[in-house]
Motif scaffolding. Structure first.
Motif, PDB file in Angstrom:
ATOM      1  N   VAL A  83       0.824  -1.219   0.000  1.00  0.00           N
ATOM      2  CA  VAL A  83       0.000   0.000   0.000  1.00  0.00           C
ATOM      3  C   VAL A  83       0.856   1.266   0.000  1.00  0.00           C
ATOM      4  CG1 VAL A  83      -1.930  -1.178   1.107  1.00  0.00           C
ATOM      5  CG2 VAL A  83      -0.259   0.036   2.535  1.00  0.00           C
ATOM      6  N   PHE A  99      -7.597  -3.805  -2.266  1.00  0.00           N
ATOM      7  CA  PHE A  99      -7.565  -3.530  -0.828  1.00  0.00           C
ATOM      8  C   PHE A  99      -8.716  -4.253  -0.132  1.00  0.00           C
ATOM      9  CE2 PHE A  99      -5.159   0.814  -0.661  1.00  0.00           C
ATOM     10  CZ  PHE A  99      -4.145   0.276  -1.433  1.00  0.00           C
ATOM     11  N   MET A 193      -4.199   0.588   5.566  1.00  0.00           N
ATOM     12  CA  MET A 193      -4.253   0.320   4.137  1.00  0.00           C
ATOM     13  C   MET A 193      -4.766   1.515   3.357  1.00  0.00           C
ATOM     14  SD  MET A 193      -5.554  -3.645   3.999  1.00  0.00           S
ATOM     15  CE  MET A 193      -5.556  -3.617   2.211  1.00  0.00           C
ATOM     16  N   PHE A 196      -2.424   4.356   3.054  1.00  0.00           N
ATOM     17  CA  PHE A 196      -1.186   3.962   2.375  1.00  0.00           C
ATOM     18  C   PHE A 196       0.002   3.848   3.328  1.00  0.00           C
ATOM     19  CE2 PHE A 196      -3.688   6.734  -0.570  1.00  0.00           C
ATOM     20  CZ  PHE A 196      -4.319   5.694  -1.243  1.00  0.00           C
TER      21      PHE A 196
END
Length: 275
Positions: A83, A99, A193, A196
């Protein structure tokens, strides 16, 4: 070389690939009774888990010296690394469907782990590993504990080496761990996630995190997460553990999200079960 002990035990089609294959070896970085004890604890957990497609299963272990060596399949990268690559990319290049697929797979794996009476206690983006383009597996059982009580929770006053940023409120204040404390960490995983790889509570130390949560505050909604998804995350962070969802409920929720997106549904089904 030869056939992995896991395949000799499972004798299934999916484990037959663990023969004459490259492997990863986990060893202690330094010797000491505490490190060795934790590795043997991990061996015990992995034996109990056996095989699941969304859990980093132990292929075997050996003890050539004073410390055990754990043998695993080789992953390509962690979810945290995956990520983090999208931090500077435009929104239309972010694979949000993947994701969601990863979160669905983690909820499946954690449901299985919970069914074995195991509390992971270290669920985070760095401890979810990716195999090939689509398969996610839960790893790092060094800090796990076994729950043998009827209420499926444990109080551990000696807990060490667990990040406060992923710990549930009752774990921080009362050292209580259960499937529901892992549910809290699952919500943090989702935050990691969709930001990022951003760490939660970036400006707070451990004591400030406890005060922040006790006041009813929670991590803000990531900009790329809608209200419905943020409501799922907030449910994981309910102050009352009994009011949080179970991994079985989360697996159903994410399956329904995936199923609605027909393209992703085919993508996941095709790839996960062809491994």
């Amino acid at each position: 070389m030869g056939t992995a002990p896991l395949h000799l035990i499972e004798k299934s089609i999916v484990t037959q690939r663990f023969m004459d294959c490259d492997v990863a070896i986990k060893v202690a970085t330094h010797f000491g009774p505490d490190v060795v004890k934790r590795l043997f604890k991990e061996i015990g957990a992995m034996k109990k888990i056996g095989y699941h497609e969304n859990v980093m299963c132990m292929l075997g272990w050996a003890s050539p010296g004073d410390s055990p060596c754990l043998v695993y399949d080789i992953a390509e990268m962690s979810v945290l690394s995956f990520v983090s690559d999208f931090r500077e990319k435009p929104d239309d290049q972010v694979p949000c469907k993947k994701f969601l697929s990863i979160l669905w797979q983690v909820s499946r794996g954690m449901q299985y782990i919970a069914s074995k009476g195991i509390i992971h206690r270290s669920l985070s983006a760095r401890n979810i590993l990716l195999f090939g383009p689509t398969v996610a597996k839960i790893s790092y059982f060094t800090n796990c504990c076994f729950c043998g009580s009827e209420n499926f929770m444990i109080k551990d006053l000696t807990v060490k080496k667990i990040s406060a940023k992923s710990m549930a409120l009752e774990s921080l204040t009362e050292k209580i761990f259960s499937e529901k404390s892992d549910i809290w960490a699952f919500g943090i995983l989702a935050y990691e996630m969709f930001t990022f790889g951003r760490a939660p509570y970036e400006a707070l130390n451990d004591d400030e995190i406890v005060e922040f949560l006790n006041q009813g505050n929670r991590i803000e909604r990531p900009s790329n997460v809608n209200d419905q998804f943020y409501e799922i995350m907030m449910g994981c962070w309910n102050a009352d553990p009994d009011s949080r969802p179970t991994f079985k409920a989360l697996e159903k929720t994410f399956f329904e999200i995936v199923e609605v997106k027909n393209e992703l549904y085919g993508y996941v089904q095709t790839n996960i079960y062809s491994v």
